[in-house]
Structures are given as C-alpha cells and as structure tokens.
Design an enzyme around this catalytic site. Structure first.
Site, mmCIF file in Angstrom:
data_model
loop_
_atom_site.group_PDB
_atom_site.id
_atom_site.type_symbol
_atom_site.label_atom_id
_atom_site.label_comp_id
_atom_site.label_asym_id
_atom_site.label_seq_id
_atom_site.Cartn_x
_atom_site.Cartn_y
_atom_site.Cartn_z
ATOM 1 N N LYS A 93 0.886 -1.073 -0.088
ATOM 2 C CA LYS A 93 -0.136 -0.063 -0.053
ATOM 3 C C LYS A 93 0.934 1.351 -0.068
ATOM 4 C CE LYS A 93 -4.535 -1.562 1.927
ATOM 5 N NZ LYS A 93 -4.427 -2.933 1.958
ATOM 6 N N GLU A 115 -10.677 6.510 2.417
ATOM 7 C CA GLU A 115 -11.682 5.534 3.049
ATOM 8 C C GLU A 115 -10.906 4.388 3.595
ATOM 9 O OE1 GLU A 115 -10.597 5.305 0.091
ATOM 10 O OE2 GLU A 115 -10.029 3.267 -0.206
ATOM 11 N N SER A 376 2.034 -9.793 -0.503
ATOM 12 C CA SER A 376 1.631 -8.500 -0.364
ATOM 13 C C SER A 376 1.940 -7.687 1.188
ATOM 14 C CB SER A 376 0.144 -8.199 -0.632
ATOM 15 O OG SER A 376 -0.758 -9.032 0.047
#
Ligand SMILES: *Cc1c(COP(=O)(O)O)cnc(C)c1O
Length: 391
Positions: A93, A115, A376
């Site tokens: 991210k 969000e 990830s």
C-alpha cells in the site's frame, strides 16, 4: 479500449465493457483535474525521479525476490516470493500512497481524505500525509472503528483525524461514499487518496501505475534468477486488486499464466454481477434487488464487495484467471509458510498461497513449475486474530 497489455485506457477510462466514470455531475471536474495532473506528472521524468527516490529511501525498495527452498520441496513446485512485506509499513500500500501524496503536492493541494476498511489503507495514507505535511481525514465505518481500535490509534498517532461513518452498513462501502462526499465539497484544496484499483477513472489506471513497480521489479529479478526466463505462473491475492494489478502489469506481455485469488466469501468475479458502484462499472456482490452485499472473509483487506474493472476485463479476455480460497485453507497456508520459510504472511497473501498449495497438489500447476507469488504484506497485523482462530 485498453488492450490486454494493461496500458493507458484513454479518456473514457474503459477496460473493455468495465470501468468508466459513473459519478455525479459535481465530481466530474475533480476527476478530470486529477486525470490531467496524473498524465502530466507520469510523463515528467522529474516526477518519476522523485517518486523512485522516495520508494528507495523511504519505502525501502527494491524489495527482494526470495526463493523458497523448503516450501518448494514441500509443494513440488518452485516458489519465488516478491517480498512487499519488507516495505516500510509492511505492505504494497505504501507504493500507492507515496505516489498519490506526491501528486497532491504537485496539484498544490494541502489536504487528503481517504476511506479505510480494517484501517490498513488509512494508516498508509496517514503515513504519507505525515511525511508530506498534509492534513489528513480518514473515513471509517463505525463498525470497523470498533473492530480495529488499534489502527484508529495508529492513524491518530500519525496526526490524522478518523471520522466514524454511521450510515448504511457502517463499513467500507459507506466509508467510500463519505470520502467521495467530502471530496465534492472540498476539491479546491483536497485530494481523495483512494486505496485500490477501483472507483472512477483515473483511479483504477493511476493506482495500477503506482503499483506497477512491484511487477516491473519482480520481472527483472526473476530473469536474473532464472537465467533470462520468466516464471510460468504469477499469482497474487485480490481485494480491490491493486497488488495483483501491479504484479500482472510486469508480466502481462510474457507467456506467464496470471492468477488472482479472492476470498471465497468475497468473490466478486466468481459470484458477482456486473453493476455500478463507487463510480465504476465492474463485477459486484449484490442481491437480486441490486443491494450491495457485504463480503465475508477472515481477511479484512479482502472485504471489498467489488473488484477493480481491469481485473473484470482481464477475466473476460481469459488473460487472467480468478480463483477463491476458504478461510480454513488460508489458515493452513499461513502456517505452512511460517514453518517452512520463517515468514509469517498477512492473511491476504495467504489466500494466494492457499490456491497454490491446492493447485500443486491437484496437478493444476505441474511439478517443477516456477511460480512467482506476491507476498503483499506481513502477518504481524493479523497475529492476534490468527491466535484466536487457531486457539
Ligand atoms: C489491502 C491489502 C490487500 C488487498 O488490496 P489489493 O488492492 O487487492 O491489493 C492485500 N494484501 C495486503 C497485505 C493488504 O494490506
């Protein structure tokens, strides 16, 4: 129309019959401004250089590709992991929020909204906002703020304001709606830092480009490791689909089989129906009346009720294939990687691993095949939940 090559979708933002920009009139100028700013920045070598520099000196890139000897022996296939778990904040991210943070400065804006579901994207956005000196407001469903109190505190430590959302089901999809509402009213000074390859154009394309570094790095690292060859299978987990899109972008023009793995209880491609949500046309989990259903998964990062439109298109084309993994399979896979390699994965990429375990055992992936799997994120954030589930 974007070809299977994962290029620029053009001004319509369409990926085949998916994507587009389904937003109220009042949001169209903001989307157009953002698209224009991204186009200019992304073709400007100075912006690219600043971004690459941040990825290197702040996020800790390039992340390595790790050859998993003991896991490979256990599965009978050769497993390589792309290690996004080793980045600052522990997941892919960071690649997206650093890109959008730089772009916010480029547009002369001083505030970001975001969000978040479980809080991972909120924490990432708050991190980038602190780094760039931006005001940061994170919308989070009330239910999620209660479930994820520690992430709320993390965001506050980083200087962000967390606004609980009490509308609808009080979860992620309602948080997206609130963030969009804020953006409409504050667009002069505010950028909406969206967390995955979803939403209205240009987000699915822009976020994929910011995550492309994962696939581009992995491709050259694999070539070095494999004497000029590419892996035969490339696999990643899919929530909204950003780590998978970034990974696939590096391999889409190779013969590699591309595999995305969704949570069995959140399978938008497997069980979804095409529709419009959050500004895009894609596969969505909805009931027969078109009401959006909540995705069910032990993995908070895979609980988005839709999937990025480019994945819907890749699936239509047959260029990528999407499978599911159940919670039980995921817990087994998480333990297997921990014990064979000394790497505790996050629950999300444990879905990709769970698929691989099944595919290796059933022969769907033949013995000796080389597989690149994008890890990830790291498992620290999930350790307490896993302890309870296994206990
Ligand atoms: C958020 C998250 C995901 C899911 O998001 P995508 O956009 O599908 O990549 C996957 N893995 C980790 C570790 C995450 O934090």
């Amino acid at each position: 129309m974007a070809p299977a090559g994962m290029g620029d979708p053009g001004p319509s933002g369409r990926f085949g019959r998916f994507g587009g920009r389904f937003v109220p009139e009042s949001l169209v100028p903001a989307c157009i401004e953002l698209e224009a700013a991204f186009r200019v920045a992304w073709s400007d070598w100075r912006f690219r250089q600043r971004y690459a520099e941040l990825l290197r000196t702040y996020a800790g890139r390039p992340t390595p590709v790790t050859e998993c000897h003991r896991l490979s022996e256990a599965l009978g296939v050769r497993v390589l992991l792309k290690r996004e778990d080793l980045t600052h904040t522990g997941s892919h991210k960071i690649n997206n929020v650093l890109g959008q943070g730089l772009l916010t400065l480029e547009m002369g804006k001083t505030r970001v909204v975001a969000e978040t579901g479980a809080g991972q994207h909120g924490v990432a956005t708050a991190t980038a906002a602190a780094l760039f000196g931006l005001e940061c407001v994170v919308y989070m469903g009330e239910v999620d703020t209660e479930r994820q109190a520690l992430n709320v505190f993390r965001m506050q430590l980083l200087g962000a304001e967390v606004r609980p959302v009490a509308s609808g089901s009080r979860t992620l999809k309602d948080a997206v709606n609130e963030a969009l509402r804020d953006w409409v009213a504050t667009v002069e000074n505010t950028h909406y830092c969206l967390g995955s390859v979803m939403g209205p154009h240009p987000y699915p394309w822009m976020v994929r480009e910011f995550q492309r570094v994962v696939g581009d790095e992995a491709r050259s690292q694999c070539r070095e490791l494999l004497g000029g060859d590419d892996p035969a299978v490339v696999v990643a987990c899919v929530g909204g689909g950003s780590n998978a899109a970034g990974t696939f972008a590096g391999f889409v023009d190779t013969p590699a089989r591309l595999v995305g793995v969704e949570a069995a209880g959140g399978s938008a491609i497997g069980r979804g129906i095409p529709g419009v949500l959050h500004g895009m046309h894609s596969y969505l989990l909805q009931d027969e009346w078109g009401q959006i259903l909540e995705a069910q998964s032990i993995s908070a990062g895979l609980d988005y009720p839709g999937i990025g439109p480019e994945h819907a298109h890749l699936s239509d084309l047959g260029r990528a294939t999407y499978y599911t993994a159940t919670d039980g399979e995921v817990l087994d896979a998480l333990q297997l990687l921990s014990r064979t390699e000394g790497i505790i994965p996050a629950l999300e990429p444990a879905h990709a691993l769970a698929w691989l375990v099944n595919a290796a055992r059933s022969g769907d992936v033949a013995a000796g095949t080389t597989v690149l799997l994008t890890l990830s994120g790291r498992g620290d954030k999930d350790a307490e939940q896993v302890m309870r589930l296994l206990g």
